[in-house]
Motif scaffolding. Structure first.
Motif, mmCIF file in Angstrom:
data_model
loop_
_atom_site.group_PDB
_atom_site.id
_atom_site.type_symbol
_atom_site.label_atom_id
_atom_site.label_comp_id
_atom_site.label_asym_id
_atom_site.label_seq_id
_atom_site.Cartn_x
_atom_site.Cartn_y
_atom_site.Cartn_z
ATOM 1 N N GLU A 1 -15.423 -67.703 31.242
ATOM 2 C CA GLU A 1 -14.741 -67.517 32.504
ATOM 3 C C GLU A 1 -13.838 -66.444 32.311
ATOM 4 N N ASP B 1 -18.334 -63.796 39.115
ATOM 5 C CA ASP B 1 -17.380 -63.785 40.347
ATOM 6 C C ASP B 1 -17.240 -64.796 41.262
ATOM 7 N N THR B 2 -16.110 -65.345 41.733
ATOM 8 C CA THR B 2 -15.817 -66.216 42.563
ATOM 9 C C THR B 2 -14.394 -66.012 43.150
ATOM 10 N N GLY C 1 -11.764 -67.462 43.057
ATOM 11 C CA GLY C 1 -10.664 -68.139 42.305
ATOM 12 C C GLY C 1 -10.232 -69.359 42.723
#
Length: 243
Positions: A175, A216-217, A219
């Motif tokens: 992460e 990538d997200t 969040g």
């Protein structure tokens, strides 16, 4: 124990790779591929039975079976050396999936299913402290185990070292990794290393990865292991497809 695999491409692959393990083909009459499957089954000495779409829907739940399914028995096991040898003989760079201590059978089944969808050459899992190929896993995987060999090893780190010696790059996921999976180089033999549902990669397994990547997200939260695996495998598949 008998299992079912559905879908035109999947069943053709099964007949190509494991014809002796296919016990029977089931088909909806009038299938556009009927002539080919009947002829191939006759050549291989496999019985074809016609059935209804509703029957196939029950046998291969959640799969677009396209009116064709194969009934097969448990497939032969494959060793790590055999898997690597098979990878080295294929055209183009292979991709493997290493799963570090996945506990939930549903997660394992979903990972195997994603591996089949995105052309993974093999999956490596530890023999101990991890989910095995239970009936639940086979059900969730809906036949994917017939297309992607699953190799169980005694020592995961030793298996990773063996892969390195044979030219594989090991891509771990974390992460907090600084580099994103969108930047990964897929034009070489790679093995994605995915961690446990709650603890992620063990420190020893992480230490033996060549590169660590993050996903990538926006969040919102951490991703489920099966979802993370699907994203990494799709990223590899998509980049290779567009190169």
């Amino acid at each position: 124990m008998q299992h079912f695999l559905g879908g035109v491409h999947s069943v053709k692959k099964m007949l190509e790779c494991y014809p002796k393990h296919v016990k029977r083909l089931f088909m909806v009459r009038g299938n556009q591929h009927q002539q080919w499957f009947v002829a191939e089954s006759k050549r291989l000495g496999i019985v074809v039975e016609f059935c209804t779409k509703e029957q196939l829907d029950l046998w291969v739940l959640g799969v677009n079976h396209q009116g064709i399914a194969a009934a097969y028995e448990q497939l032969p096991s494959l060793g790590l050396e055999d898997l690597v040898d098979r990878c080295q003989k294929r055209e183009g760079p292979p991709v493997l999936l290493i799963l570090d201590r996945i506990q939930d059978p549903q997660n394992l089944g979903a990972c195997i299913r994603s591996a089949a969808c995105f052309g993974v050459d093999g999956i490596i899992i530890p023999k101990d402290n991890a989910a095995g190929l239970t009936p639940t896993v086979l059900k969730i995987a809906v036949g994917a185990c017939a297309l992607v060999p699953v190799v169980r090893v005694t020592n995961l780190v030793r298996a990773m070292q063996y892969l390195k010696k044979n030219g594989f790059w090991l891509y771990g996921t974390a992460e907090k990794a600084k580099d994103s999976i969108v930047n990964c180089d897929v034009d070489l033999p790679i093995a994605w290393v995915m961690g446990n549902e709650t603890k992620g990669l063990s420190s020893l397994v992480m230490k033996h990865c060549d590169v660590l990547y993050s996903i990538d997200t926006a969040g919102f939260s951490t991703l489920n292991i099966a979802t993370s695996t699907g994203i990494c495998l799709y990223q590899t598949f998509s980049k290779r497809l567009n190169d």
